[in-house]
Scaffold this motif. Structure first.
Motif, PDB file in Angstrom:
ATOM      1  N   THR A  78      45.491  45.480  37.297  1.00  0.00           N
ATOM      2  CA  THR A  78      46.614  46.491  37.144  1.00  0.00           C
ATOM      3  C   THR A  78      47.700  45.598  36.504  1.00  0.00           C
ATOM      4  N   MET A  79      48.253  44.614  37.151  1.00  0.00           N
ATOM      5  CA  MET A  79      49.187  43.823  36.890  1.00  0.00           C
ATOM      6  C   MET A  79      48.801  42.983  35.565  1.00  0.00           C
ATOM      7  N   GLU A  80      47.612  42.698  35.301  1.00  0.00           N
ATOM      8  CA  GLU A  80      47.319  42.002  34.223  1.00  0.00           C
ATOM      9  C   GLU A  80      47.418  42.813  33.060  1.00  0.00           C
ATOM     10  N   ALA A  81      47.056  44.141  33.040  1.00  0.00           N
ATOM     11  CA  ALA A  81      46.940  45.021  32.065  1.00  0.00           C
ATOM     12  C   ALA A  81      48.287  45.248  31.601  1.00  0.00           C
ATOM     13  N   ASN A  86      45.683  37.444  30.690  1.00  0.00           N
ATOM     14  CA  ASN A  86      44.467  37.214  31.502  1.00  0.00           C
ATOM     15  C   ASN A  86      44.690  35.723  31.972  1.00  0.00           C
ATOM     16  N   THR A  87      44.625  35.723  33.393  1.00  0.00           N
ATOM     17  CA  THR A  87      45.057  34.554  34.035  1.00  0.00           C
ATOM     18  C   THR A  87      43.943  33.448  33.961  1.00  0.00           C
ATOM     19  N   THR A  88      42.729  33.898  33.312  1.00  0.00           N
ATOM     20  CA  THR A  88      41.649  32.644  32.934  1.00  0.00           C
ATOM     21  C   THR A  88      41.752  32.145  31.772  1.00  0.00           C
ATOM     22  N   THR A  89      42.569  32.531  30.998  1.00  0.00           N
ATOM     23  CA  THR A  89      43.103  32.180  29.649  1.00  0.00           C
ATOM     24  C   THR A  89      44.287  31.894  29.181  1.00  0.00           C
ATOM     25  N   LEU A 200      48.991  33.292  38.294  1.00  0.00           N
ATOM     26  CA  LEU A 200      48.229  32.090  37.754  1.00  0.00           C
ATOM     27  C   LEU A 200      47.930  31.489  39.306  1.00  0.00           C
ATOM     28  N   ALA A 201      49.094  31.362  40.212  1.00  0.00           N
ATOM     29  CA  ALA A 201      48.809  30.616  41.363  1.00  0.00           C
ATOM     30  C   ALA A 201      47.695  31.323  42.105  1.00  0.00           C
ATOM     31  N   GLU A 202      47.806  32.953  42.234  1.00  0.00           N
ATOM     32  CA  GLU A 202      46.632  33.522  42.817  1.00  0.00           C
ATOM     33  C   GLU A 202      45.326  33.076  42.174  1.00  0.00           C
TER      34      GLU A 202
END
Length: 212
Positions: A78-81, A86-89, A200-202
Motif C-alpha cells: 500500500t505504501m509503495e503504491a 519500488n524498493t527493489t529498484t 528501503l531499510a525494511e
C-alpha cells in the motif's frame, strides 16, 4: 515516540510520572500507540515486558497480517503504491554519490526507529557508543544479499567507499550523528522522505521495524 498532550489521567508506564521531568508532555509508544512514557529511557526499560502486548496491539491497529518473515506485506504494498516507489529498484539510475547518501540515511533512520519504537540499541551505532561503521557495514552486506536492491555497478570496492563516506563527519549524512524524522524532512525538503528511507531499510533488513 509521538508527542501527545499530557493529562492527569495519563502516567508513564515505567515510573508512573504524570509527565516528563522537564515539563514536556508524555509520549506514546510508536508501535501500539496506547502506552505512554515520560522519556526514551523509560520506554527502553519497559520494553521487555511491553513488547508482547505492543506486537498484539499493533497488529490489531494496522489491520494487516504478518508473514513468516516478519513483514507486513499488505501495508508495504500500500505504501509503495501511495509513494510511487519500488524498493527493489529505487536506487537504480542514480549517481554513485547519491546512492551512498541514501543508503547511509536509510540506515540512520532504521537505527533511530529501532531505538524509539523497540528500545533496541546496536552496540555498533551512535546510540551504543561503539563504532557505527561496523553496524553500517553489516547493513550493506545484508543489502548485497537482497536480489536487485543495489545497482548493478555495486561491488566490494563501492561498499568500502560507501562506508568511508558514512564515516566522514564533514557532511550531513554521517554515521556519527543521530537523525530524526523531522531532520530528514527538512534536509530533503520532502515530507515523504522518511518513509521512503524506512521502506528501503525494511527491504534490506527483511522486517518491518514494528515486527517483533
Amino acid at each position: 515516540m509521538a508527542d501527545i498532550n499530557s493529562t492527569p489521567s495519563l502516567t508513564c508506564a515505567t515510573c508512573s510520572k504524570a509527565g516528563a521531568t522537564n515539563g514536556s508532555p508524555l509520549q506514546k509508544c510508536g508501535g501500539c500507540r496506547t502506552t505512554f512514557y515520560c522519556s526514551k529511557d523509560c520506554q527502553k526499560a519497559d520494553w521487555k515486558s511491553h513488547r508482547t502486548s505492543c506486537k498484539k496491539q499493533n497488529s490489531t491497529n494496522s489491520g494487516t497480517k504478518q508473514n513468516g518473515n516478519g513483514n507486513f506485506q499488505s501495508s508495504k504494498a500500500t505504501m509503495e503504491a501511495m509513494l510511487g516507489l519500488n524498493t527493489t529498484t529505487w536506487l537504480y539510475n542514480r549517481p554513485e554519490a547519491e546512492v551512498y547518501t541514501l543508503l547511509i540515511d536509510s540506515y540512520r533512520m532504521r537505527v533511530e526507529d529501532e531505538y524509539n519504537f523497540r528500545g533496541d540499541v546496536d552496540d555498533d551505532s551512535i546510540y551504543g557508543g561503539g563504532d557505527p561503521t561496523k553496524g553500517f557495514r553489516r547493513f550493506l552486506l545484508e543489502a548485497e544479499k537482497r536480489s536487485g536492491v543495489l545497482p548493478s555497478w555495486w561491488n566490494a570496492e563501492k561498499r568500502n567507499a560507501c562506508v568511508a563516506k558514512g564515516d566522514s563527519k564533514d557532511h550531513w549524512s554521517t554515521l556519527h550523528c543521530a537523525v530524526e524524522k523531522s531532520d530528514v524532512q527538512e534536509h530533503y525538503k520532502k515530507p515523504s522522505m522518511p518513509m521512503q528511507l524506512r521502506m528501503l531499510a525494511e527491504e534490506i533488513i527483511g522486517s518491518n521495524v514494528m515486527a517483533f
